[in-house]
Motif scaffolding. Structure first.
Motif, short mmCIF file in Angstrom:
data_model
loop_
_atom_site.label_atom_id
_atom_site.label_comp_id
_atom_site.label_asym_id
_atom_site.label_seq_id
_atom_site.Cartn_x
_atom_site.Cartn_y
_atom_site.Cartn_z
N LYS A 228 -52.69 -80.55 -14.37
CA LYS A 228 -53.17 -81.76 -15.02
C LYS A 228 -53.24 -82.85 -13.96
O LYS A 228 -52.66 -82.72 -12.88
N GLY B 276 -47.11 -85.32 -6.87
CA GLY B 276 -46.64 -85.38 -8.25
C GLY B 276 -45.48 -84.43 -8.48
O GLY B 276 -44.80 -83.98 -7.54
N GLN C 76 -46.60 -81.46 -3.80
CA GLN C 76 -45.87 -81.55 -5.06
C GLN C 76 -44.37 -81.36 -4.87
O GLN C 76 -43.92 -80.65 -3.97
N GLN D 253 -57.93 -78.37 -12.72
CA GLN D 253 -57.66 -77.70 -14.00
C GLN D 253 -57.82 -76.20 -13.86
O GLN D 253 -57.10 -75.43 -14.52
N ASP E 6 -46.63 -79.50 -12.93
CA ASP E 6 -48.06 -79.17 -13.04
C ASP E 6 -48.92 -80.43 -13.15
O ASP E 6 -50.09 -80.35 -13.53
N THR E 7 -48.37 -81.61 -12.80
CA THR E 7 -49.13 -82.85 -12.88
C THR E 7 -49.36 -83.43 -11.49
O THR E 7 -48.41 -83.77 -10.77
N ASP F 299 -53.06 -87.21 -13.37
CA ASP F 299 -52.66 -88.49 -13.97
C ASP F 299 -53.13 -89.62 -13.06
O ASP F 299 -52.63 -89.76 -11.94
#
Length: 398
Positions: A334, A179, A363, A329, A182-183, A336
């Motif tokens: 987060k 991702g 990431q 978390q 922070d997702t 998705d």
């Protein structure tokens, strides 16, 4: 054994590079060097080691971390050993040398897809074991063959075997994409793959004539329909900024013709389509209508049509979703849930009614799967290991 974080990082990078140097590349793969390498990893970390050879020349390797409650369904952490071919002249680094550049990028085929994943699982477990962590559920780290050829001689067959069923898998993690920021992205389903051929027969004759009803005219009509449809889907993709509800279709082969002064009596077109499950029936009707509108004699031939597979729940009804979400978390991420735009071995696990998420912890990384100069940054690789040290215990204790 006690080891500093720096020493563990050094070991992890060394193991990753060693694995990348094994050219388990299509075609004509020899998986045995991977088997030998993984057996050594199992001994070093203290994991049980098994090799299943239900499919000749295509072994499935399993490294097992036994849980305290062996009767509970186990956790499967899956990746694949095979990698796609390379065009070495297009690479700035040799594709199986695992060179590191001045920015800490490791260049090698498989660095993203998916040799990183298998090593990140193992190095996370090494760290957890050194801390004395004991999982509640048994964890199986699996290395499968043939994924890059569609898993026909890999996961598709293995899920039907007694050796696989005895693993008693209750949940699986498989490959995905990283991702941004922070997702994190979790894929809880996949599009249906439909590979099909459209046969376009027509009037044959001398290349100097302007004949009616030629195969070429029918090809043009079909391609106009396909590329108009693609343009609509591209607009939708650009608007929504997501691919999970977009249908992709690409022309991959054109066949036909005998010599350069003869109008052929037939052309055939091969298409690769990836279709959201909820849109599949409508899309199939659309393709059939294209053929009907094009003229007489047009027909389609299915080369591969995936089944309508279940979606893994990404809500509070799924204890593994709850565990995964809570773990990330705690690290200020987060998550998705999306539908995977392509296909992985995960679809065979879901077909076997095993809840499965596709996931990558890498990431903010340019996607270089199947591309020239595939690479993964060392820092990104090591951060992925840290993520798994939180995710794996959460899943195994769910």
């Amino acid at each position: 054994m006690k080891a500093s974080p720096e020493e563990l990082d050094t070991v992890a990078v060394a193991n990753f590079r060693q694995y990348l140097r094994i050219p388990s590349v299509h075609p004509n793969i020899d998986y045995e060097p991977c088997v030998v390498f993984l057996e050594k990893q199992a001994k070093d970390i203290g994991l049980e080691f098994s090799v299943f050879r239900d499919v000749p020349k295509n072994p499935m390797v399993v490294l097992t971390w036994s849980g305290k409650e062996k009767s509970l369904p186990s956790i499967m952490l899956n990746s694949h050993m095979d990698v796609v071919p390379v065009f070495e002249d297009k690479w700035t680094h040799k594709p199986f040398d695992a060179d590191i550049d001045e920015n800490g990028n490791i260049y090698a085929r498989g660095s993203q897809d998916t040799k990183c994943t298998g090593i990140q699982y193992l190095e996370a477990i090494r760290r957890l074991k050194l801390k004395g962590v004991e999982p509640r559920r048994t964890v199986h780290v699996t290395f499968l063959p043939d994924e890059e050829l569609g898993g026909i001689n890999g996961a598709k067959q293995y899920v039907e075997t007694e050796n696989f069923k005895k693993l008693n898998i209750g949940f699986a993690l498989d490959e995905g994409f990283g991702g941004r920021g922070d997702t994190l992205i979790v894929f809880n389903g996949e599009k249906r793959r439909w590979i099909f051929r459209i046969h376009c027969p027509g009037q044959s004759g001398h290349g100097s004539l302007l004949l009616e009803n030629t195969a070429g005219e029918k090809v043009r009509h079909i391609l106009d329909k396909v590329y108009d449809f693609r343009a609509e889907q591209k607009i939708k993709e650009d608007k929504d900024k997501k691919t999970d509800h977009v249908t992709t279709i690409n022309l991959t082969m054109i066949e036909g013709g005998l010599q350069n002064n003869v109008i052929p009596d037939k052309f055939t077109l091969v298409f690769d389509a990836r279709v959201p499950i909820e849109n599949f029936e409508k899309f199939e009707q659309t393709v059939n209508q294209w053929c009907k509108d094009t003229g007489e004699g047009i027909w389609t031939e299915d080369l591969q049509k995936d089944d309508d597979l279940p979606i893994t729940a990404a809500d509070d009804s799924n204890i593994f979703w709850v565990a995964f979400k809570h773990a990330v978390q705690l690290m200020d991420f987060k998550v998705d849930p999306l539908i995977f735009p392509a296909n992985t071995d995960g679809r065979y696990f879901r077909k076997a009614l095993i809840p499965t998420f596709g996931f990558s912890p890498n990431q903010d990384t340019p996607t270089k799967l199947h591309d020239h100069d595939e690479f993964l940054n060392i820092d990104v690789f090591l951060k992925g290991i840290k993520l798994y040290t939180h995710i794996i215990p959460a899943l195994s204790n769910a």
